[in-house]
Design a protein around this motif. Structure first.
Motif, PDB file in Angstrom:
ATOM      1  N   VAL A  33     -68.989 -20.965 -30.383  1.00 51.48           N
ATOM      2  CA  VAL A  33     -69.392 -19.938 -29.246  1.00 51.48           C
ATOM      3  C   VAL A  33     -68.361 -18.681 -29.186  1.00 51.48           C
ATOM      4  CG1 VAL A  33     -69.133 -19.699 -26.787  1.00 51.48           C
ATOM      5  CG2 VAL A  33     -70.100 -21.778 -27.759  1.00 51.48           C
ATOM      6  N   LEU A  34     -68.784 -17.700 -29.589  1.00 47.24           N
ATOM      7  CA  LEU A  34     -67.894 -16.562 -29.740  1.00 47.24           C
ATOM      8  C   LEU A  34     -67.739 -15.761 -28.275  1.00 47.24           C
ATOM      9  CD1 LEU A  34     -66.529 -14.950 -32.077  1.00 47.24           C
ATOM     10  CD2 LEU A  34     -68.826 -13.575 -32.352  1.00 47.24           C
ATOM     11  N   ALA A  35     -66.540 -15.707 -27.938  1.00 46.45           N
ATOM     12  CA  ALA A  35     -66.606 -15.156 -26.570  1.00 46.45           C
ATOM     13  C   ALA A  35     -65.346 -14.019 -26.583  1.00 46.45           C
ATOM     14  CB  ALA A  35     -66.070 -16.262 -25.588  1.00 46.45           C
ATOM     15  N   ASN A  36     -65.744 -13.163 -25.625  1.00 46.47           N
ATOM     16  CA  ASN A  36     -64.618 -12.060 -25.073  1.00 46.47           C
ATOM     17  C   ASN A  36     -64.479 -11.979 -23.586  1.00 46.47           C
ATOM     18  OD1 ASN A  36     -64.507  -9.030 -24.270  1.00 46.47           O
ATOM     19  ND2 ASN A  36     -63.138  -9.446 -25.864  1.00 46.47           N
ATOM     20  N   VAL A  37     -63.480 -11.846 -23.144  1.00 48.41           N
ATOM     21  CA  VAL A  37     -63.254 -11.790 -21.820  1.00 48.41           C
ATOM     22  C   VAL A  37     -62.540 -10.348 -21.379  1.00 48.41           C
ATOM     23  CG1 VAL A  37     -61.746 -12.953 -19.680  1.00 48.41           C
ATOM     24  CG2 VAL A  37     -62.707 -14.361 -21.594  1.00 48.41           C
ATOM     25  N   LEU A  54     -71.904   0.637 -13.017  1.00 51.70           N
ATOM     26  CA  LEU A  54     -71.326   1.457 -14.044  1.00 51.70           C
ATOM     27  C   LEU A  54     -70.106   0.795 -14.745  1.00 51.70           C
ATOM     28  CD1 LEU A  54     -70.972   3.831 -16.021  1.00 51.70           C
ATOM     29  CD2 LEU A  54     -69.569   5.080 -14.207  1.00 51.70           C
ATOM     30  N   ILE A  55     -69.162   0.201 -13.854  1.00 56.86           N
ATOM     31  CA  ILE A  55     -68.055  -0.523 -14.349  1.00 56.86           C
ATOM     32  C   ILE A  55     -68.477  -1.854 -15.140  1.00 56.86           C
ATOM     33  CG2 ILE A  55     -65.940  -1.938 -13.831  1.00 56.86           C
ATOM     34  CD1 ILE A  55     -65.535   0.341 -11.350  1.00 56.86           C
ATOM     35  N   ASN A  56     -69.280  -2.359 -14.560  1.00 52.55           N
ATOM     36  CA  ASN A  56     -69.962  -3.630 -14.957  1.00 52.55           C
ATOM     37  C   ASN A  56     -70.573  -3.353 -16.559  1.00 52.55           C
ATOM     38  OD1 ASN A  56     -69.048  -5.412 -13.274  1.00 52.55           O
ATOM     39  ND2 ASN A  56     -70.874  -5.248 -11.878  1.00 52.55           N
ATOM     40  N   ARG A  57     -71.354  -2.277 -16.578  1.00 53.70           N
ATOM     41  CA  ARG A  57     -71.982  -2.033 -17.742  1.00 53.70           C
ATOM     42  C   ARG A  57     -70.871  -1.641 -18.939  1.00 53.70           C
ATOM     43  NH1 ARG A  57     -75.599   0.953 -14.590  1.00 53.70           N
ATOM     44  NH2 ARG A  57     -74.730   2.944 -15.437  1.00 53.70           N
ATOM     45  N   VAL A  58     -70.259  -0.615 -18.518  1.00 63.32           N
ATOM     46  CA  VAL A  58     -68.867  -0.460 -19.536  1.00 63.32           C
ATOM     47  C   VAL A  58     -68.283  -1.798 -19.619  1.00 63.32           C
ATOM     48  CG1 VAL A  58     -66.961   0.931 -19.794  1.00 63.32           C
ATOM     49  CG2 VAL A  58     -68.747   1.840 -18.722  1.00 63.32           C
ATOM     50  N   SER A  59     -67.627  -2.440 -19.074  1.00 62.69           N
ATOM     51  CA  SER A  59     -67.028  -3.667 -19.283  1.00 62.69           C
ATOM     52  C   SER A  59     -67.860  -4.679 -20.314  1.00 62.69           C
ATOM     53  CB  SER A  59     -66.820  -4.408 -18.098  1.00 62.69           C
ATOM     54  OG  SER A  59     -66.192  -5.715 -18.311  1.00 62.69           O
ATOM     55  N   ALA A  60     -69.143  -5.023 -20.140  1.00 62.38           N
ATOM     56  CA  ALA A  60     -70.241  -5.609 -20.865  1.00 62.38           C
ATOM     57  C   ALA A  60     -70.277  -5.151 -22.213  1.00 62.38           C
ATOM     58  CB  ALA A  60     -71.510  -5.904 -20.237  1.00 62.38           C
ATOM     59  N   GLN A  61     -70.175  -3.667 -22.351  1.00 55.42           N
ATOM     60  CA  GLN A  61     -70.489  -2.896 -23.920  1.00 55.42           C
ATOM     61  C   GLN A  61     -69.076  -3.191 -24.469  1.00 55.42           C
ATOM     62  OE1 GLN A  61     -71.366   0.734 -22.557  1.00 55.42           O
ATOM     63  NE2 GLN A  61     -73.576   0.410 -22.513  1.00 55.42           N
ATOM     64  N   ALA A  62     -67.975  -3.106 -23.889  1.00 61.91           N
ATOM     65  CA  ALA A  62     -66.638  -3.412 -24.345  1.00 61.91           C
ATOM     66  C   ALA A  62     -66.235  -4.620 -24.986  1.00 61.91           C
ATOM     67  CB  ALA A  62     -65.659  -2.967 -23.606  1.00 61.91           C
ATOM     68  N   GLY A  63     -66.952  -5.641 -24.192  1.00 56.16           N
ATOM     69  CA  GLY A  63     -66.696  -6.918 -24.712  1.00 56.16           C
ATOM     70  C   GLY A  63     -67.645  -7.279 -25.920  1.00 56.16           C
ATOM     71  N   HIS A  65     -68.783  -4.896 -28.126  1.00 51.75           N
ATOM     72  CA  HIS A  65     -68.041  -4.171 -29.253  1.00 51.75           C
ATOM     73  C   HIS A  65     -66.777  -4.842 -29.823  1.00 51.75           C
ATOM     74  CE1 HIS A  65     -66.506  -0.797 -31.551  1.00 51.75           C
ATOM     75  NE2 HIS A  65     -65.486  -1.108 -31.144  1.00 51.75           N
ATOM     76  N   ALA A  66     -66.032  -5.625 -28.960  1.00 54.25           N
ATOM     77  CA  ALA A  66     -64.997  -6.506 -29.186  1.00 54.25           C
ATOM     78  C   ALA A  66     -65.613  -7.760 -30.158  1.00 54.25           C
ATOM     79  CB  ALA A  66     -64.289  -6.866 -28.254  1.00 54.25           C
ATOM     80  N   LEU A  67     -66.520  -8.161 -30.094  1.00 56.09           N
ATOM     81  CA  LEU A  67     -67.303  -9.329 -30.809  1.00 56.09           C
ATOM     82  C   LEU A  67     -67.829  -8.784 -32.066  1.00 56.09           C
ATOM     83  CD1 LEU A  67     -69.063 -11.268 -27.948  1.00 56.09           C
ATOM     84  CD2 LEU A  67     -66.748 -11.752 -28.909  1.00 56.09           C
ATOM     85  N   THR A  68     -67.910  -7.517 -32.386  1.00 53.05           N
ATOM     86  CA  THR A  68     -68.430  -7.021 -33.697  1.00 53.05           C
ATOM     87  C   THR A  68     -67.834  -7.434 -35.172  1.00 53.05           C
ATOM     88  OG1 THR A  68     -68.976  -5.001 -32.341  1.00 53.05           O
ATOM     89  CG2 THR A  68     -69.036  -4.752 -34.871  1.00 53.05           C
ATOM     90  N   ALA A  69     -66.617  -7.328 -35.337  1.00 56.64           N
ATOM     91  CA  ALA A  69     -65.928  -7.788 -36.255  1.00 56.64           C
ATOM     92  C   ALA A  69     -66.149  -9.271 -36.517  1.00 56.64           C
ATOM     93  CB  ALA A  69     -64.623  -7.342 -36.650  1.00 56.64           C
ATOM     94  N   ALA A  70     -65.982 -10.239 -35.587  1.00 57.57           N
ATOM     95  CA  ALA A  70     -65.971 -11.470 -35.578  1.00 57.57           C
ATOM     96  C   ALA A  70     -67.469 -11.912 -35.889  1.00 57.57           C
ATOM     97  CB  ALA A  70     -65.687 -12.378 -34.312  1.00 57.57           C
ATOM     98  N   LYS A  71     -68.535 -11.293 -35.290  1.00 52.40           N
ATOM     99  CA  LYS A  71     -69.864 -11.559 -35.741  1.00 52.40           C
ATOM    100  C   LYS A  71     -70.237 -11.244 -37.100  1.00 52.40           C
ATOM    101  CE  LYS A  71     -72.753  -9.190 -33.151  1.00 52.40           C
ATOM    102  NZ  LYS A  71     -73.329  -8.316 -32.507  1.00 52.40           N
ATOM    103  N   GLU A  72     -69.598 -10.217 -37.744  1.00 53.44           N
ATOM    104  CA  GLU A  72     -69.843  -9.764 -39.235  1.00 53.44           C
ATOM    105  C   GLU A  72     -69.355 -10.897 -39.993  1.00 53.44           C
ATOM    106  OE1 GLU A  72     -68.170  -5.873 -39.364  1.00 53.44           O
ATOM    107  OE2 GLU A  72     -69.685  -4.917 -38.408  1.00 53.44           O
TER     108      GLU A  72
END
Length: 148
Positions: A33-37, A54-63, A65-72
Motif C-alpha cells: 500500500v503506497l501512501a502519501n499524507v 480547490l484546496i482539496n484538489r491541489v492537495s490530492a494532486q500534490a499527493g 505527484h509525491a507517489l510518482t517516483a515510488a510508483k515507477e
C-alpha cells in the motif's frame, strides 16, 4: 505480507521503497500500500483560495505527484500496489491507513521532505513507531547522504 509504504517524494523516503524491493527480491511475498499524507491547509491557504474544493484538489494532486517516483520503482520491479492519498496529521494518518488496509508492517524513511518540521516538532517516523499496532521498520539514509 501486506506492507504500508508511506512516501513523501523525497529521495530519503524512496530508500524505504528500495528496502521493500530488496525484501521481495529475497523471496518475501508482499502486497504494498503506497501512501502519501498531505497536511491540512493552513489559515493563509484557506483565506487566499476561498474555495475548499480547490484546496482539496491541489492537495490530492500534490499527493499523487509525491507517489510518482515510488510508483515507477514498484512498476519496474513488477510489484503490484494499492495507493492512498490522505490528508491529516502525518503520523496518525499513517497509522490509520495501516489499520484500514490491514497492513502487517510499515516501512518508512527516517526523515523526508519535512525534515525541518520533524526537527522542531518531533519525528513523524518516531510518532508512527510509538502509535502503530504493527511492526515499523525505519530505513535510515545511506551513509553518503549522512556525510553531506
Amino acid at each position: 505480507m501486506k506492507i504500508l509504504l508511506p512516501v513523501d517524494g523525497s529521495e530519503l523516503s524512496l530508500e524505504a521503497v528500495r528496502f521493500v524491493l530488496r525484501m521481495a527480491q529475497d523471496g518475501l511475498q508482499i502486497n504494498v500500500v503506497l501512501a502519501n499524507v498531505q497536511e491540512p491547509a493552513n489559515l493563509y491557504e484557506v483565506l487566499v483560495a476561498h474555495d475548499p474544493e480547490l484546496i482539496n484538489r491541489v492537495s490530492a494532486q500534490a499527493g499523487l505527484h509525491a507517489l510518482t517516483a515510488a510508483k515507477e520503482l514498484l512498476d519496474a520491479a513488477k510489484i503490484s500496489y494499492e495507493r492512498e492519498v490522505a490528508k491529516g496529521d502525518p503520523a496518525h494518518t499513517i497509522v490509520d491507513i495501516a489499520e484500514r488496509f490491514e497492513c502487517e508492517l510499515i516501512v518508512m524513511g527516517a526523515r523526508g521532505a519535512s525534515a525541518l518540521r520533524s526537527a522542531m516538532l518531533g519525528s513523524v517516523s518516531n510518532e508512527v513507531l510509538h502509535a502503530s499496532g504493527v511492526p515499523v521498520i525505519i530505513v535510515k539514509p545511506p551513509e553518503e547522504v549522512l556525510a553531506e
